[in-house]
Design an enzyme around this catalytic site. Structure first.
Site, PDB file in Angstrom:
ATOM      1  CB  SER A 140      -0.706   0.301   1.282  1.00 50.05           C
ATOM      2  OG  SER A 140      -1.392   1.257   1.851  1.00 50.05           O
ATOM      3  CE1 TYR A 153      -3.496  -2.467   5.341  1.00 47.43           C
ATOM      4  CE2 TYR A 153      -3.385   0.226   4.662  1.00 47.43           C
ATOM      5  CZ  TYR A 153      -3.607  -1.107   5.052  1.00 47.43           C
ATOM      6  OH  TYR A 153      -4.283  -1.318   2.941  1.00 47.43           O
TER       7      TYR A 153
HETATM    8  P1  NAP Z   1     -11.463  -6.752   0.435  1.00 44.31           P
HETATM    9  O1  NAP Z   1     -12.343  -6.577  -0.348  1.00 44.31           O
HETATM   10  O2  NAP Z   1     -11.536  -5.913   2.247  1.00 44.31           O
HETATM   11  O3  NAP Z   1     -10.364  -7.713   0.437  1.00 44.31           O
HETATM   12  C1  NAP Z   1      -9.699  -8.017   1.824  1.00 44.31           C
HETATM   13  C2  NAP Z   1      -9.489  -9.755   1.308  1.00 44.31           C
HETATM   14  O4  NAP Z   1      -8.975 -10.568   1.821  1.00 44.31           O
HETATM   15  C3  NAP Z   1     -11.135 -10.729   1.090  1.00 44.31           C
HETATM   16  O5  NAP Z   1     -11.620 -11.278   0.054  1.00 44.31           O
HETATM   17  C4  NAP Z   1     -11.446 -11.375   2.498  1.00 44.31           C
HETATM   18  O6  NAP Z   1     -12.143 -12.725   2.237  1.00 44.31           O
HETATM   19  C5  NAP Z   1     -10.061 -11.649   2.536  1.00 44.31           C
HETATM   20  N1  NAP Z   1      -9.663 -11.917   3.941  1.00 44.31           N
HETATM   21  C6  NAP Z   1      -9.454 -11.005   4.725  1.00 44.31           C
HETATM   22  N2  NAP Z   1      -9.198 -11.399   6.591  1.00 44.31           N
HETATM   23  C7  NAP Z   1      -8.938 -12.696   5.553  1.00 44.31           C
HETATM   24  C8  NAP Z   1      -8.372 -13.923   6.577  1.00 44.31           C
HETATM   25  N3  NAP Z   1      -7.788 -13.902   7.983  1.00 44.31           N
HETATM   26  N4  NAP Z   1      -8.177 -15.268   5.891  1.00 44.31           N
HETATM   27  C9  NAP Z   1      -8.092 -15.471   4.445  1.00 44.31           C
HETATM   28  N5  NAP Z   1      -8.385 -14.443   3.980  1.00 44.31           N
HETATM   29  C10 NAP Z   1      -9.269 -13.295   4.608  1.00 44.31           C
HETATM   30  O7  NAP Z   1      -9.769  -5.166   0.790  1.00 44.31           O
HETATM   31  P2  NAP Z   1      -9.442  -5.164  -0.592  1.00 44.31           P
HETATM   32  O8  NAP Z   1      -8.940  -4.029  -0.712  1.00 44.31           O
HETATM   33  O9  NAP Z   1     -10.023  -6.154  -1.811  1.00 44.31           O
HETATM   34  O10 NAP Z   1      -7.799  -5.472  -0.129  1.00 44.31           O
HETATM   35  C11 NAP Z   1      -7.273  -6.787  -0.615  1.00 44.31           C
HETATM   36  C12 NAP Z   1      -5.547  -6.021  -0.045  1.00 44.31           C
HETATM   37  O11 NAP Z   1      -5.862  -4.469  -0.461  1.00 44.31           O
HETATM   38  C13 NAP Z   1      -4.829  -5.331   1.282  1.00 44.31           C
HETATM   39  O12 NAP Z   1      -3.880  -6.784   1.563  1.00 44.31           O
HETATM   40  C14 NAP Z   1      -4.667  -3.980   1.426  1.00 44.31           C
HETATM   41  O13 NAP Z   1      -4.625  -4.163   2.606  1.00 44.31           O
HETATM   42  C15 NAP Z   1      -4.331  -3.928   0.177  1.00 44.31           C
HETATM   43  N6  NAP Z   1      -4.741  -2.020  -0.628  1.00 44.31           N
HETATM   44  C16 NAP Z   1      -6.443  -2.509  -0.470  1.00 44.31           C
HETATM   45  C17 NAP Z   1      -6.560  -0.954  -0.409  1.00 44.31           C
HETATM   46  C18 NAP Z   1      -7.649   0.187  -0.189  1.00 44.31           C
HETATM   47  O14 NAP Z   1      -8.382   1.161  -0.856  1.00 44.31           O
HETATM   48  N7  NAP Z   1      -8.993  -1.015  -0.791  1.00 44.31           N
HETATM   49  C19 NAP Z   1      -5.504   0.227  -0.141  1.00 44.31           C
HETATM   50  C20 NAP Z   1      -3.661  -0.489  -0.572  1.00 44.31           C
HETATM   51  C21 NAP Z   1      -3.989  -1.313  -0.504  1.00 44.31           C
HETATM   52  P3  NAP Z   1     -13.036 -13.144   3.352  1.00 44.31           P
HETATM   53  O15 NAP Z   1     -14.000 -12.351   4.438  1.00 44.31           O
HETATM   54  O16 NAP Z   1     -13.720 -13.605   2.889  1.00 44.31           O
HETATM   55  O17 NAP Z   1     -11.565 -14.186   3.953  1.00 44.31           O
END
Ligand code: NAP
Length: 261
Positions: A140, A153
């Protein structure tokens, strides 16, 4: 079954991970989808099998639970069809550090740091033996910016960047491509899951645009891809500044300014 390497995507049930799954399916790769919500994974798998004609396996796993993480590690060690790991599963804990509690912080580190590291460590030796493979780690921009007020984070994401750069140096010469992707605010469920309303934020990127840009960086074999950064020269200058310090970091004497008068 595809002749291309299969792709294991963690956190594939929503957001960035689900979009990576969609894009790699359209490129003709078989998939292994990992997350806790098995129903959502099955629904995505059904759609991708139908639309892209690829094979999809679903692995329901909570990557903060030892037995589940060990199952996914074993899959990465043993399944020679898997040639790409998308280390995407992650969560956020928002708010001031003094209001955060040890339980959620430990869970955050277990997912964003420990699970990501162990899965890379499970895949890398096999990829090195094969002389090919790729690891995509989702970091990130927060990992570059303590000013954003998400210290723990951001620290987990700084870890992801550092690990990716180190693994690039070690594994790159052995044929394994390692990429860190640094998104900024992207419209996914992570905001709601951590108690924030994404609609109150400015400059939010749509998830399809984010992943498509990250894949342009992947195809160019970038080590660090920052999709929203307009001037790549700023990253190069940042890296050059860090590298310029390296010859000066190991010296037998304290710097002049630290010598007692
Ligand atoms: P998201 O839609 O909340 O997706 C997170 C994913 O991780 C979901 O598929 C969730 O599925 C899974 N997950 C959460 N806890 C878990 C666990 N204990 N075991 C296995 N799977 C788990 O959010 P996202 O934005 O796509 O996040 C993906 C990545 O992008 C993350 O690493 C996040 O830090 C990074 N990121 C996001 C942003 C943003 O603004 N969205 C910005 C920078 C970086 P389940 O609930 O089904 O387990």
């Amino acid at each position: 079954m595809s002749t291309k390497p299969a792709v294991l995507v963690t956190g594939a049930s929503s957001g960035i991970g689900a979009t990576y799954a969609d894009r790699f399916a359209r490129r003709g790769h078989d998939l292994v989808l990992v997350a806790r919500d098995g129903q959502r994974l099955e629904a995505l798998a059904d759609r991708l099998r139908r639309e892209a004609g690829i094979a999809v396996d679903v692995v329901q796993a909570d990557l903060t639970v030892e037995a589940d993480l060990a199952r996914v590690e074993a899959r990465l060690r043993e399944d020679a069809r898997i040639g790409v790991l998308v280390n995407n599963a992650g969560a956020a804990v928002l708010g001031p550090f003094v209001d955060q509690n040890s339980g959620p912080l430990a869970a955050l580190i277990a997912l964003n740091v420990t699970a990501l590291t162990r899965l890379a460590n499970a895949a890398a030796p096999r990829f090195v033996r094969a002389g090919t493979g790729a690891i995509i780690n989702i970091g990130s921009v927060v990992g570059l910016a303590p000013e954003l007020g998400m210290s723990v984070y951001g620290a987990t994401k700084a870890f992801v960047l550092y690990l990716s750069q180190g693994l690039h140096l070690e594994l790159g010469p052995k044929g394994v491509h390692v990429q860190a992707v640094l998104p900024a605010a992207t419209r996914t469920e992570i905001w709601e899951r951590s108690g924030a309303d994404v609609n109150t934020l400015d400059n939010v990127m749509e998830v399809g645009e984010l992943v498509d840009a990250a894949l342009v960086g992947f195809d160019r074999r970038e080590t660090v891809t920052i999709p929203p950064l307009p001037d790549a020269g700023q990253w190069s200058a940042y890296e050059a500044g860090r590298q310029a310090m390296l010859p000066n970091l190991g010296r037998p004497h304290a710097a002049e300014r630290y010598r007692a008068a």
